[in-house]
Design an enzyme around this catalytic site. Structure first.
Site, PDB file in Angstrom:
ATOM      1  N   PHE A 275     -16.777 -15.048  35.717  1.00 43.40           N
ATOM      2  CA  PHE A 275     -16.028 -16.003  34.885  1.00 43.40           C
ATOM      3  C   PHE A 275     -16.425 -15.785  33.438  1.00 43.40           C
ATOM      4  O   PHE A 275     -17.609 -15.766  33.113  1.00 43.40           O
ATOM      5  CB  PHE A 275     -16.320 -17.453  35.286  1.00 43.40           C
ATOM      6  CG  PHE A 275     -15.511 -18.445  34.494  1.00 43.40           C
ATOM      7  CD1 PHE A 275     -14.211 -18.756  34.877  1.00 43.40           C
ATOM      8  CD2 PHE A 275     -16.025 -19.045  33.352  1.00 43.40           C
ATOM      9  CE1 PHE A 275     -13.438 -19.651  34.138  1.00 43.40           C
ATOM     10  CE2 PHE A 275     -15.266 -19.948  32.608  1.00 43.40           C
ATOM     11  CZ  PHE A 275     -13.964 -20.254  33.007  1.00 43.40           C
TER      12      PHE A 275
ATOM     13  N   ASP B 136     -22.575 -11.187  29.768  1.00 41.21           N
ATOM     14  CA  ASP B 136     -22.148 -12.539  29.432  1.00 41.21           C
ATOM     15  C   ASP B 136     -23.293 -13.476  29.817  1.00 41.21           C
ATOM     16  O   ASP B 136     -23.500 -13.775  30.994  1.00 41.21           O
ATOM     17  CB  ASP B 136     -20.868 -12.867  30.214  1.00 41.21           C
ATOM     18  CG  ASP B 136     -20.366 -14.285  29.950  1.00 41.21           C
ATOM     19  OD1 ASP B 136     -21.166 -15.139  29.518  1.00 41.21           O
ATOM     20  OD2 ASP B 136     -19.175 -14.537  30.209  1.00 41.21           O
TER      21      ASP B 136
ATOM     22  N   LYS C 114     -22.755 -22.287  25.183  1.00 41.86           N
ATOM     23  CA  LYS C 114     -23.246 -23.439  25.934  1.00 41.86           C
ATOM     24  C   LYS C 114     -24.493 -24.089  25.323  1.00 41.86           C
ATOM     25  O   LYS C 114     -24.385 -24.885  24.406  1.00 41.86           O
ATOM     26  CB  LYS C 114     -23.473 -23.045  27.392  1.00 41.86           C
ATOM     27  CG  LYS C 114     -22.167 -22.900  28.191  1.00 41.86           C
ATOM     28  CD  LYS C 114     -22.415 -22.832  29.665  1.00 41.86           C
ATOM     29  CE  LYS C 114     -21.168 -22.636  30.495  1.00 41.86           C
ATOM     30  NZ  LYS C 114     -20.364 -23.846  30.659  1.00 41.86           N
TER      31      LYS C 114
HETATM   32  N1  PLP Z   1     -18.834 -17.231  30.330  1.00 43.99           N
HETATM   33  C1  PLP Z   1     -19.515 -17.870  31.292  1.00 43.99           C
HETATM   34  C2  PLP Z   1     -20.510 -17.105  32.107  1.00 43.99           C
HETATM   35  C3  PLP Z   1     -19.306 -19.228  31.532  1.00 43.99           C
HETATM   36  O1  PLP Z   1     -19.981 -19.840  32.506  1.00 43.99           O
HETATM   37  C4  PLP Z   1     -18.355 -19.907  30.739  1.00 43.99           C
HETATM   38  C5  PLP Z   1     -18.070 -21.337  30.981  1.00 43.99           C
HETATM   39  O2  PLP Z   1     -18.385 -21.895  31.988  1.00 43.99           O
HETATM   40  C6  PLP Z   1     -17.673 -19.201  29.751  1.00 43.99           C
HETATM   41  C7  PLP Z   1     -17.938 -17.868  29.562  1.00 43.99           C
HETATM   42  C8  PLP Z   1     -16.668 -19.893  28.886  1.00 43.99           C
HETATM   43  O3  PLP Z   1     -17.322 -20.726  27.965  1.00 43.99           O
HETATM   44  P1  PLP Z   1     -16.516 -21.847  27.173  1.00 43.99           P
HETATM   45  O4  PLP Z   1     -16.095 -22.866  28.162  1.00 43.99           O
HETATM   46  O5  PLP Z   1     -17.502 -22.354  26.170  1.00 43.99           O
HETATM   47  O6  PLP Z   1     -15.355 -21.176  26.532  1.00 43.99           O
END
Ligand code: PLP
Length: 386
Positions: free
Chosen positions: A132, A216, A245
């Site tokens: 994700f 990520d 986050k």
């Molecule tokens: N990448 C990862 C691993 C995530 O867990 C999330 C959100 O849960 C995101 C990207 C997306 O982040 P945002 O909701 O701040 O756009």
């Protein structure tokens, strides 16, 4: 305003992209939040790994107060000290290159994807199934989940997803590959640790074909796994990583951090964002990273994670326990994780999250202690028993 009044306003005026739990939260402190009636809840979710230091950590609150009274915004046409200091801090604590600021995890991944395409024009992005990366078009194109992608087709061209295994990644990466993007531990996918051999294979394949390996760390970063950045424990160093986050201690900020090789790939005018790296969020992030980047705290996170996972394994009805540090997922033998989340709230005053029909995710504050872990285990055991 009563909860039913809030629900009426939402139905009438808010685009319905969220399914909210039926509670109004009005205050938070440490691992606790309170609703409008004064009921106290134990928060084992941290706003999905945002308030990693607990709610309203005093160092973050003080930094925000001080900066908000001095300067809130000027745009990236000017210098501000918090942003420059934060970039230095992020770089020196990780990959040693340069930083691009943004406002969220999805945006951090957008920046990473543009970086990869700039480094290898027209190149393909390889991501892995179950991952994700966010819901903007580029990030969504790397998020190989049929349910999330299909309604928004056509997506960005030049993306492909393969299984998170050494063999599949090695086979997928070639001369046309611009980047491999993956999470060291898949969070939204149900807390699955990416196998070390898959990370090593991705590193090797990217080196062989001149592609960028991008981690990520939006969810795994900022101490969540018992290291400031999860890549440090994986034995594999990426060419770039994305964070968000918990970076802002509760305020919205994201960042792309590069190693030296890619640090000058993006050039003036290539990318930008009005609010990115604003002084208030940067000051908050500096305070948050200062508290988090503490070897004693990280050791504690690893110990607390062990204690929590060991306790969960003892609970009858818990089928499998996964994770690292305080990023934990467990499966229920008899399913109905969404039901358990609702009962947790109503019966045990406990905030947890379901990532699937049978999987519960825990992302507790890093600042909890043994007593809170034991309290949490007791509440979870009572829920799973009924
Ligand atoms: N990448 C990862 C691993 C995530 O867990 C999330 C959100 O849960 C995101 C990207 C997306 O982040 P945002 O909701 O701040 O756009």
């Amino acid at each position: 305003m009563s909860l039913s009044e809030l629900q009426r306003l939402e139905t009438a005026h808010v685009i319905g992209t969220y399914v909210r739990l039926p509670v109004e939260i009005v205050r938070g402190e440490g691992p606790w939040v309170w609703d409008d009636r004064g009921t106290r809840y134990l928060d084992l979710l941290c706003g999905i790994s945002v308030t990693n230091l607990g709610h309203c950590h005093p160092a973050v609150v003080a930094a925000v107060r001080a900066q908000a009274g001095r300067l809130m915004h000027v745009s990236n046409l000017f210098y501000t000290e918090p942003a420059m200091r934060l970039a230095e801090r992020l770089s020196s604590s990780s990959l040693g290159g340069k930083v691009f600021f943004c406002n969220s995890g999805a945006e951090a991944n957008e920046a990473a994807l543009k970086l990869a395409r700039r480094a290898k024009p027209g190149g393909e992005i390889v991501s892995v199934t179950g991952g994700f990366h966010g819901r903007t078009f580029g990030a969504l194109s790397a998020t190989a989940q049929e349910g999330k992608q299909a309604p928004f087709a056509p997506l960005v061209p030049g993306f492909r997803a393969v299984a998170p295994t050494a063999e599949a990644i090695t086979a997928a990466v070639g001369e046309r590959t611009a980047a491999v993007l993956l999470e060291p531990i898949q969070g939204e996918g149900g807390v699955h640790v990416t196998p070390p051999e898959a990370l090593a294979a991705a590193r090797e394949a990217c080196d062989r074909h001149g592609a960028a390996l991008i981690f990520d760390e939006v969810q795994t970063g900022m101490g969540r796994t018992g290291a400031l950045w999860a890549y440090r424990e994986s034995g594999v160093v990426p060419d770039a990583m994305t964070v968000a986050k918990a970076l802002g201690g509760g305020l919205p900020i994201g960042a792309l951090i590069t190693g030296e090789r890619l640090e000058d790939t993006l050039r003036p005018g290539d990318h930008g964002s009005t609010f990115a790296g604003g002084p208030v969020v940067a000051a908050a992030a500096l305070a948050a990273i200062e508290v988090t980047d503490d070897p004693a705290l990280m050791e504690r996170v690893r110990d607390l994670g062990e204690r929590l996972r060991a306790g969960l394994r003892e609970i009858p009805g818990v089928a499998a326990v996964r994770g690292r540090g305080l990023m934990i997922g467990f499966d229920l033998e008899h399913g109905d994780a969404p039901g358990l989340v609702l009962r947790a709230l109503a019966e045990q005053h406990l905030i947890v999250n379901a990532t699937g029909p049978a999987t519960i995710r825990l992302l507790p504050p890093l600042t909890i202690d043994d007593a809170i872990v034991d309290d949490a285990l007791g509440r979870i055991a009572r829920l799973v028993a009924c």
